[in-house]
Design an enzyme around this catalytic site. Structure first.
Site, short mmCIF file in Angstrom:
data_model
loop_
_atom_site.label_atom_id
_atom_site.label_comp_id
_atom_site.label_asym_id
_atom_site.label_seq_id
_atom_site.Cartn_x
_atom_site.Cartn_y
_atom_site.Cartn_z
N LYS A 1 -19.55 -8.83 -12.46
CA LYS A 1 -19.73 -8.12 -11.19
C LYS A 1 -20.79 -7.02 -11.30
O LYS A 1 -21.69 -6.92 -10.46
CB LYS A 1 -18.40 -7.51 -10.74
CG LYS A 1 -18.49 -6.67 -9.45
CD LYS A 1 -18.94 -7.52 -8.26
CE LYS A 1 -19.14 -6.67 -7.00
NZ LYS A 1 -17.90 -6.09 -6.48
N ASP B 1 0.85 -1.18 0.00
CA ASP B 1 0.00 0.00 0.00
C ASP B 1 0.89 1.23 0.00
O ASP B 1 2.01 1.18 0.51
CB ASP B 1 -0.93 0.01 1.22
CG ASP B 1 -2.19 0.82 0.96
OD1 ASP B 1 -3.25 0.22 0.72
OD2 ASP B 1 -2.11 2.08 0.98
N LYS C 1 -25.21 -1.24 6.54
CA LYS C 1 -25.71 -2.58 6.82
C LYS C 1 -25.10 -3.03 8.14
O LYS C 1 -24.11 -2.45 8.61
CB LYS C 1 -25.33 -3.55 5.69
CG LYS C 1 -23.84 -3.79 5.54
CD LYS C 1 -23.53 -4.83 4.48
CE LYS C 1 -23.94 -6.22 4.92
NZ LYS C 1 -23.52 -7.28 3.98
N GLU D 1 -14.27 -9.61 -7.65
CA GLU D 1 -14.59 -10.03 -6.28
C GLU D 1 -16.10 -9.96 -6.07
O GLU D 1 -16.79 -9.15 -6.67
CB GLU D 1 -13.85 -9.14 -5.27
CG GLU D 1 -14.11 -7.63 -5.40
CD GLU D 1 -15.30 -7.16 -4.59
OE1 GLU D 1 -15.85 -7.96 -3.81
OE2 GLU D 1 -15.69 -5.99 -4.75
N LYS E 1 -22.73 3.07 -6.49
CA LYS E 1 -21.76 3.57 -7.48
C LYS E 1 -21.60 2.59 -8.64
O LYS E 1 -21.34 3.01 -9.78
CB LYS E 1 -20.42 3.89 -6.82
CG LYS E 1 -19.66 2.73 -6.22
CD LYS E 1 -18.50 2.30 -7.08
CE LYS E 1 -17.66 1.23 -6.40
NZ LYS E 1 -16.63 0.66 -7.31
N GLY F 1 -37.57 -1.55 2.89
CA GLY F 1 -37.07 -0.66 3.93
C GLY F 1 -36.57 0.63 3.35
O GLY F 1 -37.09 1.13 2.35
N CYS G 1 -20.61 -0.07 -2.86
CA CYS G 1 -20.66 -0.90 -4.08
C CYS G 1 -21.92 -0.67 -4.91
O CYS G 1 -21.84 -0.11 -6.01
CB CYS G 1 -20.54 -2.37 -3.71
SG CYS G 1 -18.90 -2.83 -3.11
N LEU H 1 -17.43 -10.01 -2.64
CA LEU H 1 -17.47 -10.01 -1.18
C LEU H 1 -18.70 -9.29 -0.64
O LEU H 1 -19.06 -8.22 -1.12
CB LEU H 1 -16.21 -9.35 -0.61
CG LEU H 1 -14.85 -9.90 -1.05
CD1 LEU H 1 -13.74 -9.26 -0.23
CD2 LEU H 1 -14.82 -11.41 -0.93
#
Length: 446
Positions: A215, A32, A334, A159, A274, A264, A271, A161
Site C-alpha cells: 500500500k 464502532d 478531489k 485496502e 500522510k 495542477g 492518504c 480504495l
C-alpha cells in the site's frame, strides 16, 4: 457454513467494507466506539459522501424495509467476539501531530480490545495502512491477549480504495493482497473473497512485511507520478511550454501511461500526503532512509503547486489581495467526495484569506466539512453566487459541474473576467471566447 464477518471501525473504509461484505453474501456485524455513528448506520445513512454507499447499506441493513438483513451494527465488543469468525480491522492511522510518523494508537487499541473477547479460533485481518513491521508486532499482541491464544491468527489485507469509487473498488478490486503466516488465514480469505476471485481479481499471497509495503509503495509511486508532471509544469512555465501537450505525448508511451499525468495544484486528502510521510519516517527507523529521500522532493513539489496558484491569483488582482474578492470553485481534495482533509483548494483559499483577500468558496458536496475546518472563509450556495463580484475565479477541484458552467452567465456577475484553471480541465477556448482572461497551470501561452 460461511464465515461470519465483523468490521472494526465504521468510518470511510469500514462502512464501505461492511456493506460490500454483506453484498457478497456474508452475515456482517460492524462495530464502532461512537454511538452516534452506529445509530446513523443502523438507519442506512452514512456520515460521509461516497457514491453508491448509502444505497448499498440500505439494501442490507437489518430492520429496513426490503433489506436482506445481513448487516448490523453495534458498540459491544463482547457481541463482536461471540459473532465473528473473521474480524476486519479498519480504523484510522493518521499522521502524528508534529511528526511525519504514523499514529498507531487507534489500531493498537482496536486490536487489544478485540483480542480480549476472542475465546475461540478466529482470523483477525488488518486493512488499515500501517508502518511495515506492525503486523508481526500485532500478531504477538493477539497471541498474548486473546483467551484463545495461538488459535487466533492475524492476516494483513491492505485496502486500495479510491474515494468516489470505493464501492466498485471493494466489490471489483483490481487485486487482492494478503499477508499471512499460515495456510488457515489464506484459506479463509480465499473463501471471503471467492466472488471477486471468481470474477478474475488477482489474489496475491505474501508475508506480513511485503503486504504492508504494497500500500505505501503504491501510494508513493502515484504521488511521485503526480509530482513529476507538476515538476514538468514548473519547467513549462519557465520555458513557455504546454504541460498538457507534454503529458499527452509522454502518456502514449505504454511504459509511462496517461493516468495521474494531469498537472495542477497537486494531491491532497487523507492518504497520499500522510502515507508518503509515514513511509519516510519508517524507513528512517529501519536505517533505510536514503532509499526514500526522493519522497521529500515529491512532497515539496506538491506543496509548491499551492503556493504557485496563490502567486498566479495575486498577479491577476494587481499584486495585492487586500480588499480583493476571490472566488474559489472547489473545497474537497478531489471530485465525487466530501473529504476536505489536506485539500489543496482549501489550502489556497486559506492562504489568500490570510493575505487579506475576501474569499468565497463553493463546492457541490464539501461545504459542511469545509466550514468546520475553515470557518472564517465565506461560502456561497452556488458557483454563480461564489463568483459574484469576484476579481478572479480559481478552479481548484475538478467537479463535472464546473466543466458545464456557462462563461457568459458567469461573466455577467464577476467584477473582472479572470479565470485560473488549477486542474487543467476547463475549455480554454470557450472561456476566452466569452471575453475571459484564461490562465492554466503549466501552460503560460496555451
Amino acid at each position: 457454513m460461511a464465515p461470519r464477518i465483523t468490521v472494526i471501525g465504521t468510518g470511510y473504509l469500514g462502512a464501505t467494507h461492511a456493506a460490500a461484505m454483506a453484498e457478497l453474501g456474508f452475515e456482517v456485524l460492524g462495530l464502532d466506539v461512537d454511538p452516534g455513528k452506529i445509530e446513523m448506520l443502523g438507519r442506512g445513512k452514512v456520515p460521509m459522501y461516497e457514491p453508491g454507499l448509502e444505497e448499498l447499506l440500505q439494501k442490507h441493513v437489518a430492520g429496513l424495509d426490503g433489506s436482506t438483513g445481513r448487516l448490523r451494527f453495534t458498540t459491544s465488543w463482547e457481541e463482536v467476539g461471540e459473532f465473528g469468525d473473521v474480524h476486519f480491522v479498519c480504523v484510522n492511522t493518521p499522521q502524528k501531530h508534529g511528526e511525519y510518523a504514523c499514529d498507531m494508537s487507534y489500531v493498537d487499541a482496536a486490536v487489544s480490545s478485540l483480542a480480549a473477547v476472542l475465546h475461540r479460533p478466529a482470523l483477525v485481518v488488518g486493512k488499515s495502512t500501517v508502518p511495515v513491521g506492525s503486523a508481526a508486532r500485532l500478531a504477538r499482541l493477539l497471541t498474548e491477549l486473546a483467551p484463545a491464544g495461538d488459535e487466533v491468527e492475524l492476516a494483513w489485507n491492505p485496502e486500495f480504495l479510491r474515494e468516489g469509487f470505493a464501492v466498485q473498488d471493494t466489490l471489483h478490486p483490481d487485486r487482492i493482497v494478503v499477508g499471512v503466516a499460515g495456510e488457515r488465514g489464506e484459506k479463509l480469505l480465499r473463501e471471503v473473497y471467492a466472488g471477486p476471485i471468481g470474477d478474475g481479481a488477482p489474489f496475491v499471497v505474501a508475508d506480513y512485511p511485503t503486504a504492508e509495503l504494497v500500500k505505501t509503495a503504491a501510494n508513493s509511486f502515484l504521488a511521485t507520478k503526480i509530482s513529476f508532471i507538476n515538476a514538468m509544469a514548473e519547467v513549462c512555465e519557465a520555458a513557455d511550454g504546454d504541460v498538457v501537450k507534454l503529458a499527452e505525448a509522454i502518456g502514449h508511451d505504454d511504459r509511462i501511461g496517461k493516468k495521474f499525468l494531469r498537472a495542477g495544484v497537486g494531491f491532497g486528502g487523507g492518504c497520499l500526503p500522510k502515507d508518503i510521510r509515514a513511509f519516510m519516517a519508517r524507513a528512517g527507523e529501519l536505517g533505510a532512509d536514503q532509499a526514500l529521500t526522493f519522497l521529500r522532493e515529491v512532497d515539496s513539489i506538491n506543496m509548491r503547486r499551492r503556493a504557485h496558484m496563490v502567486e498566479l491569483a495575486r498577479e491577476a488582482v494587481g499584486g495585492s489581495f487586500l480588499g480583493q474578492r476571490v472566488a474559489v470553485l472547489g473545497a474537497t481534495f478531489k471530485p465525487d467526495s466530501d473529504d476536505v482533509r489536506d485539500s489543496p483548494a482549501l489550502n489556497v483559499a486559506g492562504q489568500i484569506h490570510l493575505q487579506g483577500g475576501q474569499v468565497t468558496v463553493y463546492d457541490p458536496k464539501g461545504m459542511e466539512n469545509a466550514r468546520r475546518l475553515f470557518p472564517t472563509l465565506a461560502y456561497a450556495p452556488s458557483a454563480l453566487e461564489a463568483c459574484r463580484g469576484a476579481r478572479v475565479v480559481l478552479h481548484l477541484t475538478e467537479w463535472g459541474e464546473f466543466r458545464e458552467l456557462d462563461p457568459e452567465a458567469f461573466g455577467a456577475v464577476v467584477a473582472e473576467r479572470h479565470l485560473i484553471d488549477g486542474r487543467n480541465a476547463l475549455d480554454a477556448a470557450a472561456w476566452r471566447g466569452a471575453g475571459w482572461t484564461f490562465r492554466a497551470m503549466g501552460r503560460p501561452r496555451a
